[in-house]
Design an enzyme around this catalytic site. Structure first.
Site, PDB file in Angstrom:
ATOM      1  CG  ASP A  88      28.215  46.323  57.865  1.00 31.09           C
ATOM      2  OD1 ASP A  88      29.374  46.084  58.250  1.00 31.09           O
ATOM      3  OD2 ASP A  88      27.941  47.269  57.089  1.00 31.09           O
ATOM      4  CD  GLU A 153      33.761  48.419  55.556  1.00 29.30           C
ATOM      5  OE1 GLU A 153      34.790  48.795  54.982  1.00 29.30           O
ATOM      6  OE2 GLU A 153      32.883  47.742  54.958  1.00 29.30           O
TER       7      GLU A 153
HETATM    8  N1  BES Z   1      36.448  44.527  52.976  1.00 26.94           N
HETATM    9  C1  BES Z   1      36.152  45.615  52.096  1.00 26.94           C
HETATM   10  C2  BES Z   1      37.397  46.403  51.690  1.00 26.94           C
HETATM   11  C3  BES Z   1      38.129  45.661  50.636  1.00 26.94           C
HETATM   12  C4  BES Z   1      37.673  45.736  49.339  1.00 26.94           C
HETATM   13  C5  BES Z   1      39.173  44.829  50.931  1.00 26.94           C
HETATM   14  C6  BES Z   1      38.273  44.999  48.358  1.00 26.94           C
HETATM   15  C7  BES Z   1      39.779  44.078  49.959  1.00 26.94           C
HETATM   16  C8  BES Z   1      39.314  44.141  48.666  1.00 26.94           C
HETATM   17  C9  BES Z   1      35.189  46.538  52.777  1.00 26.94           C
HETATM   18  O1  BES Z   1      34.221  45.845  53.526  1.00 26.94           O
HETATM   19  C10 BES Z   1      34.430  47.325  51.744  1.00 26.94           C
HETATM   20  O2  BES Z   1      33.861  46.787  50.841  1.00 26.94           O
HETATM   21  N2  BES Z   1      34.446  48.629  51.869  1.00 26.94           N
HETATM   22  C11 BES Z   1      33.679  49.508  51.069  1.00 26.94           C
HETATM   23  C12 BES Z   1      33.666  50.801  51.831  1.00 26.94           C
HETATM   24  C13 BES Z   1      32.710  51.810  51.365  1.00 26.94           C
HETATM   25  C14 BES Z   1      31.295  51.348  51.350  1.00 26.94           C
HETATM   26  C15 BES Z   1      32.849  53.069  52.199  1.00 26.94           C
HETATM   27  C16 BES Z   1      34.284  49.681  49.691  1.00 26.94           C
HETATM   28  O3  BES Z   1      35.516  49.631  49.532  1.00 26.94           O
HETATM   29  O4  BES Z   1      33.517  49.859  48.753  1.00 26.94           O
HETATM   30 ZN    ZN Z   2      34.876  44.314  54.549  1.00 33.18          ZN
END
Ligand code: BES
Ligand code: ZN
Length: 455
Positions: A88, A153
């Site tokens: 997603d 996710e």
């Molecule tokens: N891939 C990201 C996590 C991430 C963020 C890795 C910044 C490296 C740098 C992941 O897909 C993401 O954005 N996660 C969300 C999770 C939330 C919606 C529960 C986030 O961190 O906001």
């Molecule tokens: Zn991600």
């Protein structure tokens, strides 16, 4: 082994073409109008895994978007890896700021621009190519592999936890592998050992039962927007500390050694300031910016609604308004417990006569991966082989909810081997993936499976 890497090099262009096909599917999980596209994307992935040589694949429905599952268990006696990724993507607004449309992938200056290119479809696809390289060239994989690609996710993985509970056996493994993070900087391969958690809340405030003329009624009613402002401004002090009582009680303090390690990375603070386009960096006093982003909890407001938003003026006391607020968490804060503290504090701050509704949107706990785990050392060797230098060990301010769940429910550590770049513009307009990292990442994934076989 060398034939595997030769195959990867020979299939470089095809990998990009197929990734483009994957990126064309607008798999925005939060948009109810895209649920058919979500399904189509899951089907595409499962089919593509089949093409790579996975004989057992399935698109499994959940209460939300489907999970793509697969396995290849032909290496008895070898470790089992659980490969996780998310198909997603985030919404694309503001659309007008994209130089080329988000779902019409375009290559410019060695970068592939499209929503999801770096987060996380491009990084999922590196693993698909690496698995295919082994299955085609050697007819087998160095380790047993189970696959879990989810479609929720970016919206908090709500249906994944019950899915994992139910499918424990089909997901059992020695270690999880996730490529969904970024390198410290371009040309600096990195191994991530920490993620922050998250506690996402919604606050809604109601005053009069309908909107009121502020001339006729001003002086007779509290204003819900001001009540909301009072609540929000009571969440953080001027020094950037969160003022919710008990918020810091279970925060694991930074060790001097960690502070020294962070400092030794010589983080380019001014570069960050410029990249962000702000006059100054700001946050909790007493900590460096890396410490604040990686190892300290924070609070942010993401959206506010209520009252008159149109052009010109309208004199109204709105009946109802609200806000979205989240807190990034660190070990050993518990997301559910923090949600309770937040709710109690918002109630205390709410002026009398105003109705307050606080709800929990989603949450995740922070994780620290033990750096001395054999799988982490294997990943470090794989990264070095693929990118020519040993990785720096970093933490990440973002969250990947399932990583905590793997630890809590399956007792499994996670290797976080991501190859995004800090300026990939994940979640923003003009998201891109550096093609050199994509290609290096396929080699890295291939080395990783081999290194994990000997862990
Ligand atoms: N891939 C990201 C996590 C991430 C963020 C890795 C910044 C490296 C740098 C992941 O897909 C993401 O954005 N996660 C969300 C999770 C939330 C919606 C529960 C986030 O961190 O906001
Ligand atoms: Zn991600």
């Amino acid at each position: 082994m060398s034939s595997v890497h030769e195959w990867i090099d020979a299939n470089r262009d095809r990998a990009v073409e197929e990734l483009i096909e994957f990126l064309r599917i607008p798999s925005i999980s939060t948009d109810p109008e895209r649920s058919d596209d979500m399904r189509r994307c899951a089907d595409w992935l499962a089919r593509r895994l089949g093409g790579a040589g996975f004989t057992r694949t399935e698109v499994i429905p959940t209460g939300g978007h489907p999970v793509v599952w697969g396995e290849w268990m032909g290496a008895p006696g070898k470790p089992t890896i659980l490969l996780y990724g998310h198909y997603d993507v985030q919404p694309v607004d503001p659309l007008e700021l994209w130089e080329t449309p988000p779902f019409e992938p375009s290559v410019r200056d060695g970068n592939l621009f499209a929503r999801g290119s770096s987060d996380d479809k491009g990084q999922i696809f590196m693993h698909v190519m690496a698995l295919e390289s082994y299955l085609r060239q050697t007819g087998r994989l160095p380790v047993n592999v189970r696959i879990l690609f989810e479609g929720e996710e970016e919206i908090g993985s709500e249906h994944l936890t019950p899915f994992i509970r139910k499918q424990r056996e089909r997901l059992a493994a020695d270690v999880a592998v996730v490529s969904d993070t970024a390198m410290f900087a371009k040309g600096i391969p990195s191994l991530t050992y920490g993620l922050r958690g998250l506690c996402y809340m919604q606050v809604e405030v109601t005053g009069p039962r309908r909107d009121l003329h502020s001339g006729s009624y001003g002086g007779a009613s509290r204003n819900p927007l001001l009540a909301l402002a009072t609540i929000l401004s009571g969440l953080q002090d001027r020094d950037g500390r969160v003022t919710i009582p008990g918020f810091y009680d279970s925060v694991r303090p930074l060790l001097d050694e960690e502070r020294r390690e962070f400092a030794s990375l010589n983080f380019d603070e001014d570069g960050l300031r410029k990249e962000m386009g702000v006059e100054e960096l700001w946050g909790e006093s007493g900590y460096t910016v890396l410490e604040r982003m990686w190892a300290r909890p924070t609070l942010d407001v993401h959206g506010l609604w209520g009252g008159f938003q149109g052009a010109g003026a309208k004199t109204v006391i709105p009946s109802h308004c609200g806000a979205k607020v989240s807190m990034r968490l660190v070990p050993d804060q518990d997301s559910a417990a923090i949600g309770k503290l937040f709710t109690e504090h918002a109630r205390r701050l709410c002026p009398p006569g105003i109705q307050l509704q606080v709800s929990d949107v989603h949450g995740a706990n922070a994780v620290i991966v033990p750096l001395d785990h054999p799988a982490i050392r294997a990943a470090s060797r794989a990264i070095e082989k693929a990118f020519g230098r040993a990785p720096v060990k970093i933490r990440e301010g973002g969250s990947i909810p399932v990583v905590g769940t793997f630890k809590e429910l399956l007792g499994m550590p996670t290797v976080l081997a991501g190859v995004g770049l800090p300026d990939d513009a994940a979640h923003a307009p003009n998201e891109k993936f550096h093609l050199e990292n994509f290609h290096g990442g396929i080699h890295m994934a291939a080395y990783l499976y081999e290194e994990l076989a000997g862990m």
